[in-house]
Design an enzyme around this catalytic site. Structure first.
Site, short mmCIF file in Angstrom:
data_model
loop_
_atom_site.label_atom_id
_atom_site.label_comp_id
_atom_site.label_asym_id
_atom_site.label_seq_id
_atom_site.Cartn_x
_atom_site.Cartn_y
_atom_site.Cartn_z
N GLU A 91 0.82 -1.21 0.02
CA GLU A 91 -0.08 -0.10 -0.04
C GLU A 91 0.95 1.35 0.13
OE1 GLU A 91 -2.14 0.98 3.54
OE2 GLU A 91 -0.81 -0.11 4.78
N CYS A 92 0.27 2.21 -0.40
CA CYS A 92 1.16 3.59 -0.43
C CYS A 92 2.42 3.58 -0.84
CB CYS A 92 0.75 4.21 1.13
SG CYS A 92 1.45 5.79 1.30
#
Length: 407
Positions: free
Chosen positions: A373-374
């Protein structure tokens, strides 16, 4: 059914606005209380991953988030109790201004949903307001009176004056606040010697500047011990009423999720009914536990302590990998998790680690589980700002000029 109420001294440190010095004062207070021999449980309102890194240095315990949006209001008191297990006192740093929550609450949510005030109400915790008094005089009393009157459900126990200019300045402010019955628990002078650098998401993470961060935390602890009434703050914290909640438990949480009732508030009854029904990850070849590597180090500092606790409760063997330092995945890695952080600040070192990048690409190509994620997605991209990354994803990432925040 809720077990015996939790009798835990606790404080919430809030402010009228962002930039008032909450992190400075909170981190210093945590360090000062620890220096007195107290076991301090550190907490932060919202999804901030940076401030908890400094809290962890100050207390020697994992920094814990209290996020009403991601976790739901019903889980916050149980998560708080879980994180504070074995502590003598819990200190919670607020976010933004005291009443600043989500920009657009959903139907049925309060106007200050997920704010520091919301979390303080959920924890039934007294609030200390940290106020930047640069350039302020008697008018400060009107500001504080307004915060006290705005939500009478809160217990605004007093203030800490931050960035005080002189002893006379402190006297003027203290006298004005005495006129409205507000206690002053500290007057922190303008202190240029203790400086923590910032960038676009807040402070530079402690993991990126550990020696300097350790020194800064020590100096903040000494500063707050010298300028604040620690005994008075402890009296306020110890006057907090018992909190009626059961501590969150990762094994029970897994069982609830398996039962499709992850949002249930009364976990004790469900746990008693389900016994040892918590799901467990399937073992790897040879009967050993599944080994899950979680990216860490200075480039990937964003994560929740509860994430690892849940994986461990599910039977996984959780190990760390630092893409800046480790040139291979840990031996026997079966799955990889790459969370958030600042890879753009370490792009040269990440690119130079060609052996690990190639191994991660091969690991993903053979179908092994990879969760990102991210910042993790940036690392898995073909490139980041033109520098080669892992090329697991057929995309090129470019950092933009505009900061975007939100859930």
């Amino acid at each position: 059914m809720v077990s015996a109420p939790l009798d835990l001294p606790r404080l919430v440190l809030a402010a009228p606005t962002s930039g008032a010095g909450k992190t400075t004062v909170t981190t210093g207070l945590m360090a000062a209380l620890r220096a007195r021999g107290l076991r301090v449980s550190p907490h932060k309102v919202g999804p901030d991953y940076i401030d908890p890194g400094y809290h962890a240095l100050a207390t020697g315990r994992p920094g814990r988030n209290l996020d009403a949006v991601l976790c739901g209001p019903a889980r916050l008191a149980p998560l708080f109790a879980h994180g504070a297990t074995g502590a003598d006192i819990a200190v919670v740093e607020g976010v933004m201004g005291l009443f600043d929550g989500v920009a657009r609450p959903q139907p049925g949510e309060a106007a200050d949903h997920a704010s520091t005030a919301h979390v303080a109400r959920l924890l039934d915790a007294p609030v200390i307001l940290v106020v930047d008094v640069s350039g302020a005089a008697r008018s400060l009393a009107a500001l504080v009176a307004g915060f006290r009157a705005f939500d009478r459900r809160l217990h605004l126990a007093g203030v800490i004056l931050n960035r005080v200019g002189s002893p006379r300045h402190r006297e003027l402010l203290t006298e004005a606040l005495a006129d409205i019955g507000i206690a002053v628990f500290g007057a922190v002078p303008r202190e240029q010697a203790v400086h923590t650098p910032s960038r676009y998401l807040g402070l530079v993470p402690a993991a990126e500047r550990r020696p300097a961060a350790v020194d800064a935390v020590d100096r903040l602890g000494a500063l707050i011990a010298a300028s604040c009434d620690l005994d008075g703050l402890l009296r306020v914290a110890r006057a907090a009423p018992p909190l009626r909640t059961d501590a969150w438990d990762p094994t029970t949480a897994l069982a609830l999720a398996a039962a499709g009732d992850a949002a249930a508030a009364d976990t004790s009854v469900v746990a008693a009914q389900m016994g040892d029904a918590a799901p467990r990850v399937a073992g790897a070849a040879g009967g050993r536990p599944v080994r899950v590597a979680v990216a860490g180090g200075a480039a990937f500092t964003f994560g929740y302590a509860e994430h690892v606790e849940l994986l461990t409760a599910a039977g996984a063997d959780v190990v760390a990998v630092d893409p800046l330092r480790d040139d291979t995945l840990p031996a026997g890695t079966d799955a990889l998790i790459i969370g958030g952080g600042f890879p753009e600040e370490h792009v040269g070192a990440l690119t130079a680690n060609t052996r690990l990048r190639a191994e991660i690409a091969a690991f993903a190509a053979r179908g092994a589980p990879v969760v990102a994620e991210c910042a993790g997605l940036l690392y898995l991209a073909r490139s980041l700002d033109g520098a080669p990354m892992c090329a697991v994803l057929d995309v090129d990432a470019v950092m933009g000029p505009r900061l975007t925040l939100g859930y």
